[in-house]
Design a protein around this motif. Structure first.
Motif, PDB file in Angstrom:
ATOM      1  N   GLY A   1       0.817  -1.200   0.000  1.00 32.58           N
ATOM      2  CA  GLY A   1       0.000   0.000   0.000  1.00 32.58           C
ATOM      3  C   GLY A   1       0.850   1.249   0.000  1.00 32.58           C
ATOM      4  N   TRP A   2       0.187   2.385   0.059  1.00 31.45           N
ATOM      5  CA  TRP A   2       0.879   3.665   0.091  1.00 31.45           C
ATOM      6  C   TRP A   2       0.007   4.689   0.786  1.00 31.45           C
ATOM      7  N   SER A   3       0.640   5.766   1.237  1.00 27.16           N
ATOM      8  CA  SER A   3      -0.101   6.876   1.830  1.00 27.16           C
ATOM      9  C   SER A   3       0.597   8.175   1.465  1.00 27.16           C
ATOM     10  N   VAL A   4      -0.196   9.236   1.321  1.00 27.75           N
ATOM     11  CA  VAL A   4       0.316  10.567   1.009  1.00 27.75           C
ATOM     12  C   VAL A   4      -0.292  11.547   1.999  1.00 27.75           C
ATOM     13  N   LEU A   5       0.549  12.439   2.546  1.00 26.47           N
ATOM     14  CA  LEU A   5       0.095  13.431   3.520  1.00 26.47           C
ATOM     15  C   LEU A   5       0.446  14.826   3.018  1.00 26.47           C
ATOM     16  N   ALA A   6      -0.577  15.675   2.899  1.00 29.59           N
ATOM     17  CA  ALA A   6      -0.392  17.066   2.492  1.00 29.59           C
ATOM     18  C   ALA A   6      -0.781  17.975   3.654  1.00 29.59           C
ATOM     19  N   VAL A   7       0.017  18.992   3.897  1.00 27.64           N
ATOM     20  CA  VAL A   7      -0.263  19.948   4.966  1.00 27.64           C
ATOM     21  C   VAL A   7      -0.217  21.357   4.379  1.00 27.64           C
ATOM     22  N   GLY A   8      -1.168  22.195   4.771  1.00 23.52           N
ATOM     23  CA  GLY A   8      -1.195  23.560   4.271  1.00 23.52           C
ATOM     24  C   GLY A   8      -2.383  24.304   4.841  1.00 23.52           C
ATOM     25  N   ASP A   9      -2.573  25.537   4.396  1.00 22.90           N
ATOM     26  CA  ASP A   9      -3.674  26.365   4.876  1.00 22.90           C
ATOM     27  C   ASP A   9      -4.895  26.192   3.979  1.00 22.90           C
ATOM     28  N   ALA A  10      -6.043  25.961   4.604  1.00 18.06           N
ATOM     29  CA  ALA A  10      -7.301  25.853   3.866  1.00 18.06           C
ATOM     30  C   ALA A  10      -7.796  27.247   3.505  1.00 18.06           C
ATOM     31  N   ALA A  11      -8.249  27.420   2.282  1.00 21.34           N
ATOM     32  CA  ALA A  11      -8.735  28.721   1.819  1.00 21.34           C
ATOM     33  C   ALA A  11     -10.009  28.530   1.016  1.00 21.34           C
ATOM     34  N   ALA A  12     -10.810  29.577   0.953  1.00 23.62           N
ATOM     35  CA  ALA A  12     -12.016  29.529   0.132  1.00 23.62           C
ATOM     36  C   ALA A  12     -11.631  29.435  -1.333  1.00 23.62           C
TER      37      ALA A  12
ATOM     38  N   ILE B   1     -13.500  24.490  -0.899  1.00 21.36           N
ATOM     39  CA  ILE B   1     -12.267  24.758  -0.154  1.00 21.36           C
ATOM     40  C   ILE B   1     -11.071  24.253  -0.955  1.00 21.36           C
ATOM     41  N   ARG B   2     -10.029  25.066  -0.932  1.00 25.51           N
ATOM     42  CA  ARG B   2      -8.788  24.708  -1.641  1.00 25.51           C
ATOM     43  C   ARG B   2      -7.654  24.571  -0.632  1.00 25.51           C
ATOM     44  N   LEU B   3      -6.844  23.555  -0.821  1.00 24.40           N
ATOM     45  CA  LEU B   3      -5.633  23.356  -0.021  1.00 24.40           C
ATOM     46  C   LEU B   3      -4.429  23.363  -0.949  1.00 24.40           C
ATOM     47  N   ARG B   4      -3.545  24.331  -0.749  1.00 22.16           N
ATOM     48  CA  ARG B   4      -2.288  24.367  -1.500  1.00 22.16           C
ATOM     49  C   ARG B   4      -1.189  23.871  -0.562  1.00 22.16           C
ATOM     50  N   PRO B   5      -0.714  22.651  -0.750  1.00 23.68           N
ATOM     51  CA  PRO B   5       0.209  22.058   0.221  1.00 23.68           C
ATOM     52  C   PRO B   5       1.530  22.825   0.326  1.00 23.68           C
ATOM     53  N   THR B   6       1.950  23.063   1.557  1.00 23.61           N
ATOM     54  CA  THR B   6       3.299  23.576   1.813  1.00 23.61           C
ATOM     55  C   THR B   6       4.232  22.431   2.184  1.00 23.61           C
ATOM     56  N   SER B   7       3.643  21.286   2.497  1.00 24.14           N
ATOM     57  CA  SER B   7       4.412  20.075   2.787  1.00 24.14           C
ATOM     58  C   SER B   7       3.691  18.898   2.156  1.00 24.14           C
ATOM     59  N   LEU B   8       4.427  18.062   1.448  1.00 26.35           N
ATOM     60  CA  LEU B   8       3.838  16.899   0.776  1.00 26.35           C
ATOM     61  C   LEU B   8       4.787  15.725   0.926  1.00 26.35           C
ATOM     62  N   THR B   9       4.360  14.714   1.637  1.00 25.94           N
ATOM     63  CA  THR B   9       5.196  13.543   1.885  1.00 25.94           C
ATOM     64  C   THR B   9       4.381  12.281   1.647  1.00 25.94           C
ATOM     65  N   GLY B  10       5.091  11.184   1.439  1.00 28.51           N
ATOM     66  CA  GLY B  10       4.386   9.928   1.226  1.00 28.51           C
ATOM     67  C   GLY B  10       5.299   8.746   1.445  1.00 28.51           C
ATOM     68  N   ARG B  11       4.679   7.604   1.645  1.00 25.30           N
ATOM     69  CA  ARG B  11       5.430   6.367   1.826  1.00 25.30           C
ATOM     70  C   ARG B  11       4.688   5.236   1.128  1.00 25.30           C
ATOM     71  N   SER B  12       5.441   4.239   0.734  1.00 25.66           N
ATOM     72  CA  SER B  12       4.823   3.042   0.151  1.00 25.66           C
ATOM     73  C   SER B  12       5.417   1.809   0.813  1.00 25.66           C
ATOM     74  N   ILE B  13       4.613   0.768   0.890  1.00 29.11           N
ATOM     75  CA  ILE B  13       5.052  -0.524   1.403  1.00 29.11           C
ATOM     76  C   ILE B  13       4.900  -1.543   0.287  1.00 29.11           C
ATOM     77  N   ARG B  14       5.960  -2.215  -0.023  1.00 25.59           N
ATOM     78  CA  ARG B  14       5.919  -3.282  -1.007  1.00 25.59           C
ATOM     79  C   ARG B  14       6.654  -4.479  -0.428  1.00 25.59           C
ATOM     80  N   THR B  15       6.618  -5.589  -1.132  1.00 26.09           N
ATOM     81  CA  THR B  15       7.350  -6.773  -0.683  1.00 26.09           C
ATOM     82  C   THR B  15       8.695  -6.832  -1.375  1.00 26.09           C
ATOM     83  N   ALA B  16       9.661  -7.424  -0.715  1.00 26.72           N
ATOM     84  CA  ALA B  16      10.996  -7.524  -1.291  1.00 26.72           C
ATOM     85  C   ALA B  16      10.970  -8.301  -2.596  1.00 26.72           C
TER      86      ALA B  16
END
Length: 247
Positions: free
Chosen positions: A183-194, A222-237
């Protein structure tokens, strides 16, 4: 009808038997849709899948295209061929949270680059908004779309999310494959604006997106313009390097 499905060139595997389509309930959801989706995820043709499951290709086509039922033995063989379980094909795990299965023996955790994060966000879908309120932190699901490097979602005028305008929020999207334990996940952080650009709103409305599954009036955009964007994925070897890793 079943005889017609086995006519012509015989696919690999044994012939289609009528007892493979007994009157056992197919379970909740669309069995054929789940079979076809899992097969495409694995990159298997219908003929390859049928051969793995020891059934006729015509019967597999019938399952994928009709509201069909299937005998327990054939269902178990098909689940094994698709690397999943009969319960998952029948939709019996819909009430369970994702990730309930045991971890794979050799997981590989990888950081995603910003372009890879945007690539996973790009199709839109359902994400989760996390924000602080007077009553404490809350996390709420929303339907969203990506527009010009921002995340767009809609909410009701008097909702908790409507009050998030001007606040710093977190937005998370993930995808879990319980069968493969990846699987994978993505996290965005920023200020919410109209989001009140008439032409852009009209364009999105014509496309019908984002279209809240919860229904009801959702007139606040509502619009979110990310100031931080990170993510991770998990796979099998065993999977080897990620196909989307840049050289």
């Amino acid at each position: 009808m079943f005889m017609a499905l086995t006519g012509g060139d015989q696919p690999r595997g044994r012939p289609f038997r009528s007892d493979e389509a007994d009157d056992a309930p197919a379970g909740p959801g669309d069995l054929g849709r789940r079979i076809a989706l899992r097969r495409r995820q694995l990159g298997l043709s219908r003929a390859e899948t049928a051969a793995r499951a020891g059934m006729a290709e015509g019967f597999l086509e019938y399952l994928e295209s009709s509201p069909a039922t299937i005998g327990s033995g054939a269902l178990i063989r098909l689940a094994d061929a698709l690397g999943t379980s009969a319960t998952q094909l029948l939709g019996g795990d819909l009430a369970l949270p994702p990730g309930w299965a045991a971890a794979t023996a050799h997981p590989v955790l990888t950081e995603l680059s910003a372009p890879e994060c945007w690539g996973r966000l790009a199709p839109g879908g359902v994400g989760r908004v996390a924000l602080s309120t007077a009553e404490g932190p809350v996390v709420l699901p929303v339907n969203y779309r990506v527009l010009d490097g921002t995340l767009i979602f809609r909410t009701a005028a008097r909702s908790t999310l409507a009050a998030a305008r001007g606040l710093r929020i977190a937005f998370e999207v993930d995808r879990i494959d319980d069968s493969a334990r990846t699987g994978w996940s993505v996290l965005a952080v920023g200020d919410a604006a109209a989001f009140d650009e008439p032409e852009a709103v009209e364009r999105l409305l014509r496309r019908g997106s984002p279209d809240p599954w919860a229904g009801g009036p959702r007139e606040v955009w509502i619009r979110l313009r990310p100031t931080s964007l990170t993510g991770r994925s998990i796979r099998t070897a065993e999977e080897g390097p990620r196909a989307d890793t840049a050289e």
